[in-house]
Design a protein around this motif. Sequence first.
Motif, PDB file in Angstrom:
ATOM      1  N   ALA A 146       6.762  16.154  -0.314  1.00 46.20           N
ATOM      2  CA  ALA A 146       7.279  16.024   1.056  1.00 46.20           C
ATOM      3  C   ALA A 146       6.166  15.738   2.066  1.00 46.20           C
ATOM      4  O   ALA A 146       6.294  14.834   2.897  1.00 46.20           O
ATOM      5  CB  ALA A 146       8.040  17.282   1.450  1.00 46.20           C
ATOM      6  N   ALA A 147       5.098  16.484   2.004  1.00 43.46           N
ATOM      7  CA  ALA A 147       3.989  16.248   2.936  1.00 43.46           C
ATOM      8  C   ALA A 147       3.342  14.900   2.674  1.00 43.46           C
ATOM      9  O   ALA A 147       2.978  14.176   3.616  1.00 43.46           O
ATOM     10  CB  ALA A 147       2.957  17.363   2.828  1.00 43.46           C
ATOM     11  N   ALA A 148       3.213  14.530   1.409  1.00 42.57           N
ATOM     12  CA  ALA A 148       2.638  13.230   1.073  1.00 42.57           C
ATOM     13  C   ALA A 148       3.526  12.096   1.582  1.00 42.57           C
ATOM     14  O   ALA A 148       3.032  11.090   2.082  1.00 42.57           O
ATOM     15  CB  ALA A 148       2.435  13.115  -0.437  1.00 42.57           C
ATOM     16  N   LEU A 149       4.835  12.252   1.453  1.00 41.54           N
ATOM     17  CA  LEU A 149       5.765  11.243   1.959  1.00 41.54           C
ATOM     18  C   LEU A 149       5.597  11.073   3.461  1.00 41.54           C
ATOM     19  O   LEU A 149       5.549   9.950   3.972  1.00 41.54           O
ATOM     20  CB  LEU A 149       7.202  11.627   1.628  1.00 41.54           C
ATOM     21  N   ASP A 150       5.489  12.169   4.174  1.00 35.42           N
ATOM     22  CA  ASP A 150       5.294  12.106   5.619  1.00 35.42           C
ATOM     23  C   ASP A 150       4.009  11.358   5.967  1.00 35.42           C
ATOM     24  O   ASP A 150       3.992  10.537   6.896  1.00 35.42           O
ATOM     25  CB  ASP A 150       5.275  13.517   6.201  1.00 35.42           C
ATOM     26  N   LEU A 151       2.938  11.616   5.248  1.00 33.16           N
ATOM     27  CA  LEU A 151       1.674  10.919   5.501  1.00 33.16           C
ATOM     28  C   LEU A 151       1.788   9.426   5.211  1.00 33.16           C
ATOM     29  O   LEU A 151       1.309   8.599   5.992  1.00 33.16           O
ATOM     30  CB  LEU A 151       0.550  11.530   4.657  1.00 33.16           C
ATOM     31  N   VAL A 152       2.424   9.068   4.110  1.00 28.53           N
ATOM     32  CA  VAL A 152       2.584   7.655   3.752  1.00 28.53           C
ATOM     33  C   VAL A 152       3.388   6.925   4.822  1.00 28.53           C
ATOM     34  O   VAL A 152       3.003   5.842   5.279  1.00 28.53           O
ATOM     35  CB  VAL A 152       3.259   7.505   2.374  1.00 28.53           C
ATOM     36  N   GLN A 194       0.836  -1.206   0.000  1.00 30.74           N
ATOM     37  CA  GLN A 194       0.000   0.000   0.000  1.00 30.74           C
ATOM     38  C   GLN A 194       0.869   1.254   0.000  1.00 30.74           C
ATOM     39  O   GLN A 194       0.621   2.204  -0.752  1.00 30.74           O
ATOM     40  CB  GLN A 194      -0.937   0.006   1.207  1.00 30.74           C
ATOM     41  N   ALA A 195       1.895   1.256   0.830  1.00 30.05           N
ATOM     42  CA  ALA A 195       2.782   2.413   0.881  1.00 30.05           C
ATOM     43  C   ALA A 195       3.494   2.613  -0.458  1.00 30.05           C
ATOM     44  O   ALA A 195       3.584   3.743  -0.952  1.00 30.05           O
ATOM     45  CB  ALA A 195       3.813   2.244   2.002  1.00 30.05           C
ATOM     46  N   GLN A 196       3.965   1.536  -1.067  1.00 29.13           N
ATOM     47  CA  GLN A 196       4.658   1.653  -2.352  1.00 29.13           C
ATOM     48  C   GLN A 196       3.722   2.192  -3.423  1.00 29.13           C
ATOM     49  O   GLN A 196       4.111   3.037  -4.230  1.00 29.13           O
ATOM     50  CB  GLN A 196       5.230   0.306  -2.789  1.00 29.13           C
ATOM     51  N   SER A 197       2.488   1.731  -3.408  1.00 27.11           N
ATOM     52  CA  SER A 197       1.503   2.214  -4.370  1.00 27.11           C
ATOM     53  C   SER A 197       1.279   3.726  -4.208  1.00 27.11           C
ATOM     54  O   SER A 197       1.232   4.469  -5.186  1.00 27.11           O
ATOM     55  CB  SER A 197       0.195   1.454  -4.188  1.00 27.11           C
ATOM     56  N   ARG A 198       1.160   4.166  -2.968  1.00 31.97           N
ATOM     57  CA  ARG A 198       0.961   5.589  -2.718  1.00 31.97           C
ATOM     58  C   ARG A 198       2.197   6.395  -3.103  1.00 31.97           C
ATOM     59  O   ARG A 198       2.083   7.491  -3.660  1.00 31.97           O
ATOM     60  CB  ARG A 198       0.607   5.815  -1.250  1.00 31.97           C
ATOM     61  N   LEU A 199       3.382   5.850  -2.828  1.00 27.36           N
ATOM     62  CA  LEU A 199       4.617   6.538  -3.218  1.00 27.36           C
ATOM     63  C   LEU A 199       4.714   6.666  -4.733  1.00 27.36           C
ATOM     64  O   LEU A 199       5.081   7.715  -5.255  1.00 27.36           O
ATOM     65  CB  LEU A 199       5.835   5.782  -2.681  1.00 27.36           C
ATOM     66  N   ASP A 200       4.396   5.583  -5.429  1.00 27.36           N
ATOM     67  CA  ASP A 200       4.436   5.613  -6.892  1.00 27.36           C
ATOM     68  C   ASP A 200       3.469   6.650  -7.446  1.00 27.36           C
ATOM     69  O   ASP A 200       3.780   7.353  -8.408  1.00 27.36           O
ATOM     70  CB  ASP A 200       4.108   4.238  -7.473  1.00 27.36           C
ATOM     71  N   GLU A 201       2.308   6.747  -6.804  1.00 34.77           N
ATOM     72  CA  GLU A 201       1.286   7.702  -7.261  1.00 34.77           C
ATOM     73  C   GLU A 201       1.770   9.141  -7.147  1.00 34.77           C
ATOM     74  O   GLU A 201       1.672   9.919  -8.089  1.00 34.77           O
ATOM     75  CB  GLU A 201       0.011   7.503  -6.442  1.00 34.77           C
ATOM     76  N   PHE A 202       2.303   9.512  -5.996  1.00 37.28           N
ATOM     77  CA  PHE A 202       2.704  10.917  -5.879  1.00 37.28           C
ATOM     78  C   PHE A 202       4.061  11.184  -6.513  1.00 37.28           C
ATOM     79  O   PHE A 202       4.368  12.322  -6.853  1.00 37.28           O
ATOM     80  CB  PHE A 202       2.597  11.461  -4.459  1.00 37.28           C
ATOM     81  N   GLY A 230      12.531  -2.080   7.749  1.00 36.95           N
ATOM     82  CA  GLY A 230      13.754  -1.283   7.675  1.00 36.95           C
ATOM     83  C   GLY A 230      14.344  -1.250   6.271  1.00 36.95           C
ATOM     84  O   GLY A 230      14.756  -0.187   5.799  1.00 36.95           O
ATOM     85  N   HIS A 231      14.347  -2.392   5.608  1.00 37.60           N
ATOM     86  CA  HIS A 231      14.857  -2.440   4.230  1.00 37.60           C
ATOM     87  C   HIS A 231      14.010  -1.569   3.312  1.00 37.60           C
ATOM     88  O   HIS A 231      14.541  -0.854   2.446  1.00 37.60           O
ATOM     89  CB  HIS A 231      14.891  -3.881   3.706  1.00 37.60           C
ATOM     90  N   PHE A 232      12.697  -1.627   3.484  1.00 35.66           N
ATOM     91  CA  PHE A 232      11.814  -0.810   2.661  1.00 35.66           C
ATOM     92  C   PHE A 232      12.088   0.674   2.905  1.00 35.66           C
ATOM     93  O   PHE A 232      12.179   1.468   1.968  1.00 35.66           O
ATOM     94  CB  PHE A 232      10.342  -1.132   2.954  1.00 35.66           C
ATOM     95  N   LEU A 233      12.236   1.054   4.159  1.00 32.50           N
ATOM     96  CA  LEU A 233      12.473   2.460   4.480  1.00 32.50           C
ATOM     97  C   LEU A 233      13.820   2.945   3.951  1.00 32.50           C
ATOM     98  O   LEU A 233      13.941   4.110   3.534  1.00 32.50           O
ATOM     99  CB  LEU A 233      12.373   2.679   5.994  1.00 32.50           C
ATOM    100  N   ILE A 234      14.808   2.069   3.915  1.00 32.51           N
ATOM    101  CA  ILE A 234      16.091   2.442   3.305  1.00 32.51           C
ATOM    102  C   ILE A 234      15.896   2.704   1.822  1.00 32.51           C
ATOM    103  O   ILE A 234      16.433   3.670   1.272  1.00 32.51           O
ATOM    104  CB  ILE A 234      17.148   1.349   3.559  1.00 32.51           C
ATOM    105  N   GLU A 235      15.124   1.860   1.161  1.00 30.49           N
ATOM    106  CA  GLU A 235      14.866   2.052  -0.271  1.00 30.49           C
ATOM    107  C   GLU A 235      14.122   3.358  -0.537  1.00 30.49           C
ATOM    108  O   GLU A 235      14.367   4.032  -1.524  1.00 30.49           O
ATOM    109  CB  GLU A 235      14.057   0.875  -0.840  1.00 30.49           C
ATOM    110  N   VAL A 236      13.209   3.698   0.352  1.00 28.47           N
ATOM    111  CA  VAL A 236      12.432   4.929   0.195  1.00 28.47           C
ATOM    112  C   VAL A 236      13.331   6.146   0.351  1.00 28.47           C
ATOM    113  O   VAL A 236      13.204   7.132  -0.368  1.00 28.47           O
ATOM    114  CB  VAL A 236      11.262   4.984   1.198  1.00 28.47           C
TER     115      VAL A 236
END
Length: 92
Positions: A44-50, A24-32, A85-91
């Motif tokens: 930036a604000a969208a990233l914080d919300l995700v 879900q988070a990846q989908s939202r990141l891809d969208e914005f 943690g791995h996902f957050l590093i990728e983000v």
Amino acid sequence: MPAALDFSLSPDAIRSTLAAAIAQAQSRLDEFASQPKPSFINTAAALDLVLGDLEAETCAAVFLKYCSPDPAVREAAHAAEAGLGHFLIEVS
């Protein structure tokens, strides 16, 4: 009102909770990330919300690493924390 935290997750539920939350988070990141006109609000604000939502969706599963009496649950929660943690590093 947010749903109550579920601390009775099984190892399979921990794994599926993490996988669904990351997807879900990846989908939202891809969208914005594909916004034609980046701005503070849609990046930036969208990233914080995700990331805030991701934390809220996974906190109970990860917390079980520290408090579950079941070794299988603690192991699954440890793996979930590492995967998160791995996902957050990728983000970042």
